[in-house]
Enzyme design. Structure first.
Site, mmCIF file in Angstrom:
data_model
loop_
_atom_site.group_PDB
_atom_site.id
_atom_site.type_symbol
_atom_site.label_atom_id
_atom_site.label_comp_id
_atom_site.label_asym_id
_atom_site.label_seq_id
_atom_site.Cartn_x
_atom_site.Cartn_y
_atom_site.Cartn_z
ATOM 1 C CD GLU A 173 -8.910 6.880 26.032
ATOM 2 O OE1 GLU A 173 -9.632 6.393 25.055
ATOM 3 O OE2 GLU A 173 -7.886 6.178 26.334
ATOM 4 C CD1 TRP B 218 -6.124 5.244 37.048
ATOM 5 C CD2 TRP B 218 -4.685 5.683 35.063
ATOM 6 N NE1 TRP B 218 -5.072 4.049 36.580
ATOM 7 C CE2 TRP B 218 -4.264 4.570 35.585
ATOM 8 C CE3 TRP B 218 -4.105 6.330 34.299
ATOM 9 C CZ2 TRP B 218 -3.397 3.958 35.164
ATOM 10 C CZ3 TRP B 218 -2.920 5.625 33.455
ATOM 11 C CH2 TRP B 218 -2.538 4.474 34.088
ATOM 12 C CG ASP C 106 -4.023 5.642 41.870
ATOM 13 O OD1 ASP C 106 -2.791 5.043 41.881
ATOM 14 O OD2 ASP C 106 -4.950 5.296 41.055
ATOM 15 C CG ASP D 83 -4.772 0.017 37.113
ATOM 16 O OD1 ASP D 83 -4.935 1.079 36.657
ATOM 17 O OD2 ASP D 83 -4.360 -0.161 38.085
#
Length: 545
Positions: free
Chosen positions: A211, A208, A229, A174
């Site tokens: 970048e 997520w 999410d 994560d």
């Protein structure tokens, strides 16, 4: 994990972002002829031999949050072993956050919570392995996990060795509490630490979609999250679908776009919406990670999760992510080429009313037959057609066909070459070979340079340069008015970076429906390109190759 962070997952300033969902219901009609124009260059994959098809398994977070335990993981593994999921291809049983204590031991090692995991992670892994399944675990590429437990930033070698010694087969990594260190640096450090253990551990990047992870993820992990999410609602699923569907050119065997875990069986999703999510995830060659209570799953939920015909599309060894063939008013057609020459077609109705969705065999890349066989992947029924592919699709529903017969163009392959402005006899050019985001493109005398070499991808992007320097042709600021400048910008999958190369010689923006245009029909070197209302002029005629 449930994370709140500002903005979307794209690098533009906030005033330049437009949610895919915001324009989902007002898309202009776009048709992409899927003809073979060249050979796509394969992306550089991680090379650990894992996830040659998208990974399938279970993760506890969506259904249980922090309430993870050894007994939960064991009961889930046992249920998967007996309820048909393991036989259908689900192999990973993944532990998410909150499995450890809040402090490392005196040697700096992570400590499984003894109350939750009395046999430790190794004991849990041994049980899962005894059923012929594999165990996954969670950590974070920051100083702490999203729930506040110790993170792996600065501890990559130690933690990777712990995972390997426990028999872990999968790491979800994560992005919380990352202290601003670039994602590629943090994720590459764990990639190298995992490789050094000598154990085969699938590496799932969970940053997520930040970048532009899809532009570098293939060399770092086996999959990467492309969005924030998911939640168990149709609106969340729809938004994530739109963010993920345009990134097909970055996916392939060993490296997959990950639009997050399945919510099938959870929340407010209806039976129709459950089938839609499963259909779209399979069509997009996404990891199929179930996120519901497996031991108590209903027969309807299990029938969705174990549909062998749909799973075969997701797991097809050709490894192509499906792409959008057309989209008009919330009625979408996707096509995914398959290894045996068939094409999987998904007819998806985003709207709130039943609608008929129609495409053709030619539009999905099929030619050369007087009749094609259609297999409905949910009902199993077969039919034939001379070319029209059509169905009445319920609100929020998806009809999926496997189309056989004739020959396939491969579902739309990429083509690379100079983009010639026919009227001027020049080439589309990035001035001075710059890589500066926001530079407006121009025409210039053709010279074969990298700044004049464009690739039209299967996801309808027009890219220039390669590797970390790759840029996409972009309609400035998501604008859709005549005169909008056309620039280069880091690829982000949004619709202002998607272009249709039409058989009539025009190149149209998927979002705007406007034509790529040489300003003022000028022919001089340095004349800028823009969007303009399509008018059939020679300054809107292009050839690629």
């Amino acid at each position: 994990m449930s994370i709140t962070f500002a903005g979307r997952r794209f690098p533009r300033p906030s005033f330049r972002r437009t949610s895919a969902l915001a324009f989902a219901g007002v898309l202009l009609a776009v048709t992409v002829p899927l003809v073979s124009l060249g050979t796509a260059q394969p992306a550089a994959a991680l090379g650990n031999g894992l996830a040659l098809t998208p990974q399938m398994g279970f993760n506890d977070w969506n259904a249980y949050g922090c309430n993870v335990s050894e007994s939960l993981i064991k009961s889930t593994a046992q249920a998967m072993h007996t309820n048909g999921m393991q036989a259908a291809g689900y192999s990973y049983v993944n532990i998410d956050d909150c499995w450890m204590t809040h402090s490392r031991d005196s040697g700096g090692h992570l400590v499984p919570d003894p109350a939750k995991f009395p046999d430790g992670i190794k004991g849990t892994a041994d049980y899962v392995h005894s059923l012929g399944l594999k165990l996954g675990i969670y950590e974070d590429a920051g100083t702490a996990t999203c729930a506040g437990y110790p993170g792996s930033l600065g501890h990559e070698t130690t933690d990777a060795q712990s995972f390997a010694s426990w028999g872990v087969d999968y790491l979800k990594y994560d992005n919380c509490n990352n202290t601003g260190v670039p994602a590629q640096t943090r994720y590459t450090a764990m990639r190298d630490a995992l490789a050094a253990t000598g154990r085969s551990i699938l590496f799932s990047l969970c940053n997520w979609g930040q970048e532009n992870v899809w532009t570098w993820g293939a060399g770092v992990g086996n999959s990467w999250r492309t969005t924030g999410d998911i939640s168990p609602s149709f609106s969340s699923m729809l938004s994530i679908f739109h963010s993920n569907v345009g990134l097909a050119s970055y996916a392939g065997p060993g490296h997959w776009n990950d639009p997050d875990m399945l919510e099938v069986g959870n929340g407010s999703l209806t039976a129709t919406e459950n089938r839609t999510e499963f259909s779209l995830w399979a069509e997009m060659a996404a990891p199929l990670i179930a996120g519901t209570n497996i031991p108590s799953a209903s027969s309807d939920t299990l029938s969705v999760l174990t549909n062998s015909r749909v799973i075969a599309v997701d797991q097809d060894p050709l490894g192509k992510q499906g792409t959008m063939v057309s989209s008009s008013g919330g009625l979408d057609v996707l096509a995914k080429p398959l290894a045996n020459g068939d094409v999987s077609v998904a007819l998806f109705n985003e709207t709130g009313s039943t609608a008929t969705i129609t495409t053709t065999a030619a539009a999905i890349g099929k030619t050369g037959a007087s009749a094609y066989t259609l297999t409905d992947l949910w009902s199993g029924a077969s039919s034939t057609t001379s070319g029209t592919i059509s169905a009445s699709v319920p609100a929020h529903g998806t009809v999926m066909y496997r189309v056989a017969g004739g020959t396939s163009s491969g579902g739309g392959t990429s083509v690379t070459g100079e983009l010639h402005a026919v009227g001027a006899g020049k080439c589309l050019d990035v001035p001075d070979s710059t890589t500066t985001a926001g530079t407006q493109v121009e025409i210039w005398s053709c010279n074969g340079g990298a700044n004049q070499t464009w690739t039209h991808s299967t996801s309808n992007q027009l890219t220039v340069y390669s590797g970390s320097s790759q840029m996409c042709l972009d309609a400035y600021d998501n604008q859709t008015t005549p005169g909008t400048k056309v620039e280069i910008w880091p690829c982000n999958g949004q619709r202002n970076q998607q272009w249709t190369v039409n058989s009539n010689g025009t190149v149209t923006g998927v979002q705007s429906g406007l034509c790529l245009d040489v300003t003022g029909a000028a022919t001089a070197d340095g004349t800028l390109a823009q969007l303009w209302t399509c008018n059939g002029g020679g300054n809107q005629q292009w050839t690629l190759g």
